[in-house]
Structure formats: structure tokens, C-alpha cells
Design an enzyme around this catalytic site. Structure first.
Site, PDB file in Angstrom:
ATOM      1  N   HIS A 132       0.845  -1.193   0.000  1.00 25.42           N
ATOM      2  CA  HIS A 132       0.000   0.000   0.000  1.00 25.42           C
ATOM      3  C   HIS A 132       0.883   1.247   0.000  1.00 25.42           C
ATOM      4  O   HIS A 132       2.099   1.167   0.185  1.00 25.42           O
ATOM      5  CB  HIS A 132      -0.919   0.021   1.237  1.00 25.42           C
ATOM      6  CG  HIS A 132      -2.071  -0.921   1.135  1.00 25.42           C
ATOM      7  ND1 HIS A 132      -1.954  -2.273   1.348  1.00 25.42           N
ATOM      8  CD2 HIS A 132      -3.387  -0.702   0.830  1.00 25.42           C
ATOM      9  CE1 HIS A 132      -3.130  -2.850   1.188  1.00 25.42           C
ATOM     10  NE2 HIS A 132      -4.016  -1.924   0.873  1.00 25.42           N
ATOM     11  N   LYS A 136      -0.152   4.687   4.659  1.00 27.12           N
ATOM     12  CA  LYS A 136      -1.028   3.751   5.370  1.00 27.12           C
ATOM     13  C   LYS A 136      -0.341   3.342   6.669  1.00 27.12           C
ATOM     14  O   LYS A 136       0.772   2.796   6.651  1.00 27.12           O
ATOM     15  CB  LYS A 136      -1.330   2.523   4.512  1.00 27.12           C
ATOM     16  CG  LYS A 136      -2.325   1.551   5.160  1.00 27.12           C
ATOM     17  CD  LYS A 136      -2.691   0.435   4.200  1.00 27.12           C
ATOM     18  CE  LYS A 136      -3.638  -0.578   4.829  1.00 27.12           C
ATOM     19  NZ  LYS A 136      -4.914   0.024   5.268  1.00 27.12           N
TER      20      LYS A 136
END
Length: 250
Positions: A132, A136
Site C-alpha cells: 500500500h 497507510k
């Protein structure tokens, strides 16, 4: 009749996307947009709440909403099996309310997880690599955790997967005995690969999210469902008729 929505986490990228979708969705209206400095009492007056905050905040948002008679759509990662079980016990005393927890609003991601779950019984060597964007804050991702939990449940009678050298930190975090490896890197939106190894072959299921538009159909489906939700529902797959091959329309 218009459903009034309190959006918690409205200033984040997912919050902004959901706000735009709600405004264009017939029968829905955003009546409160809460940021990190907003009191939770700003939710009062809404019919349902949508939570896209952070793992450390999400529990308090859901607790406040339920205390005040609001069903909740949760799009925040970090809801472990233990936390969901505790939530199920609480909602048993609140039969008129519901909470829908969606680790990933992407239809493609849901299907990739379903395919991996179907295949898990046939392979003893399984690992997950998820990636990600650098911002994140939680890892493993909620999608990876749910994928691992579903695969582990599917092969419960077979026992844990083969995960040699699991004591070494570089081997990833085990979820349901399945090693999960997390990458947080600039330039990535979201990617998950489930890799299964067998005698003389490797099977993998990979899903790439290229932009947040991938979440739009799933958000609309979940938003419509939360209005009449009762109890705890986990996963977008629970809102789709995957068995017959047809699903809720977008």
C-alpha cells in the site's frame, strides 16, 4: 425518504470520495462531516454513520454511534476477529441496529479473496504479500488479514499451512498460520498477491488497485445496505450473491 449520514474521517482521501458519492446518491444526504478535531457529538441527528478514520479511533466512533442509535458502515482497517466477536455480542442486545465492516470496497479485491479461499484447501504452502501507499499506518492491511482468516477457516480440518522458519522476523506476520508480508511504498495505491505452492507448480491471485475509483461500486452497495443492516456483517462479499454469479447492482 432521505437517509441522513454522518461521515467520520471526511477530510481523508476515502472520506472525500465517499462524501462525493453520497451527494450523488439518490435518497442520501451528508448532514455532518467530522474531522480529527470534531467532537463525536456532531454525529447526532444523523440516521447512520460512516467511519473511515484510523484503527485506533474506529472503535470509539462505532461505540458512540451505537450508544446513540446509529447503524454504522465501517471502512477502517484494524477490526480483528476478537474485536468483531465482541461487537457481535454487543449488537445482540441492540437488535434494531447493525454494523457493516468492509476491509476493502473493491469488487475485484473481493473476488480475488474468494478465489484464494476456494483454492486454499488444495495447497499446504501459502503466503500473502500486500503493498500500500507509504501513508497507510496499519499493517498487515485489513484485506490481507481477512483473506488469511478466510483461507485458514476454509482449511481448518487440514491444520496450519507449512511456514518454515516462522520465528525469523523477515518471514512476515502470521495470521491464521499464513505469513503476511507488508510493503509501504510511495507510488503504490494498493496491491495484494496470494501465492500458493504445490508439487511442481505455483498458483497466485493478484489484485491491483490503480485508483480510488475502484472503490466506488462497493461503497454504493455498502451504503445502501447499512440503512437496513442488523447485527454484524463483515466484508463486501457478504453483500453480494457470489454463489449464483449475480451481485447487487451499482
Amino acid at each position: 425518504m432521505t437517509t441522513k449520514v454522518a461521515l467520520v474521517g471526511a477530510s481523508g482521501s476515502m472520506g472525500r470520495l465517499i462524501s462525493q458519492l453520497i451527494e450523488s446518491e439518490p435518497g442520501f444526504e451528508v448532514v455532518a462531516r467530522l474531522g480529527s478535531a470534531s467532537p463525536l457529538s456532531d454525529m447526532l441527528g444523523a440516521d447512520v454513520a460512516v467511519d473511515v478514520t484510523r484503527p485506533g479511533v474506529s472503535q470509539s466512533v462505532v461505540d458512540f454511534a451505537l450508544d446513540n442509535g446509529l447503524s454504522v458502515l465501517v471502512g477502517t482497517s484494524g477490526w480483528s476477529a476478537d474485536r468483531i466477536t465482541a461487537l457481535e455480542h454487543r449488537l445482540a442486545t441492540l437488535p434494531e441496529l447493525g454494523v457493516i465492516i468492509v476491509p476493502n470496497f473493491s469488487l475485484g479485491s473481493v473476488l480475488a479473496t474468494r478465489f484464494a479461499t476456494m483454492a486454499a484447501r488444495f495447497f499446504d504452502s501459502i503466503e500473502i504479500v500486500e503493498a500500500h501507499h507509504a501513508a497507510k499506518i496499519d499493517s498487515p492491511s485489513g484485506t490481507a488479514v481477512r483473506t488469511a482468516e478466510l483461507m485458514a477457516a476454509a482449511r481448518a480440518e487440514l491444520g496450519p499451512v507449512a511456514a518454515p522458519h516462522a520465528d525469523q522476523r523477515a518471514r512476515g506476520q502470521q495470521v491464521g498460520s499464513i505469513p503476511v508480508h507488508s510493503i509501504r511504498l510511495q507510488g503504490i495505491v494498493a496491491r495484494q498477491e496470494v501465492i500458493m505452492g504445490g508439487d511442481g507448480e505455483v498458483l497466485s491471485f493478484t489484485h491491483d488497485t490503480l485508483s480510488n475509483t475502484a472503490y466506488e461500486k462497493g461503497i454504493r452497495i455498502a451504503l445502501r445496505a447499512v440503512v437496513d443492516a442488523r447485527g454484524v456483517t463483515v466484508g463486501l462479499d457478504s453483500l453480494l450473491d457470489l454463489e449464483s454469479g449475480s451481485g447487487a447492482g451499482a
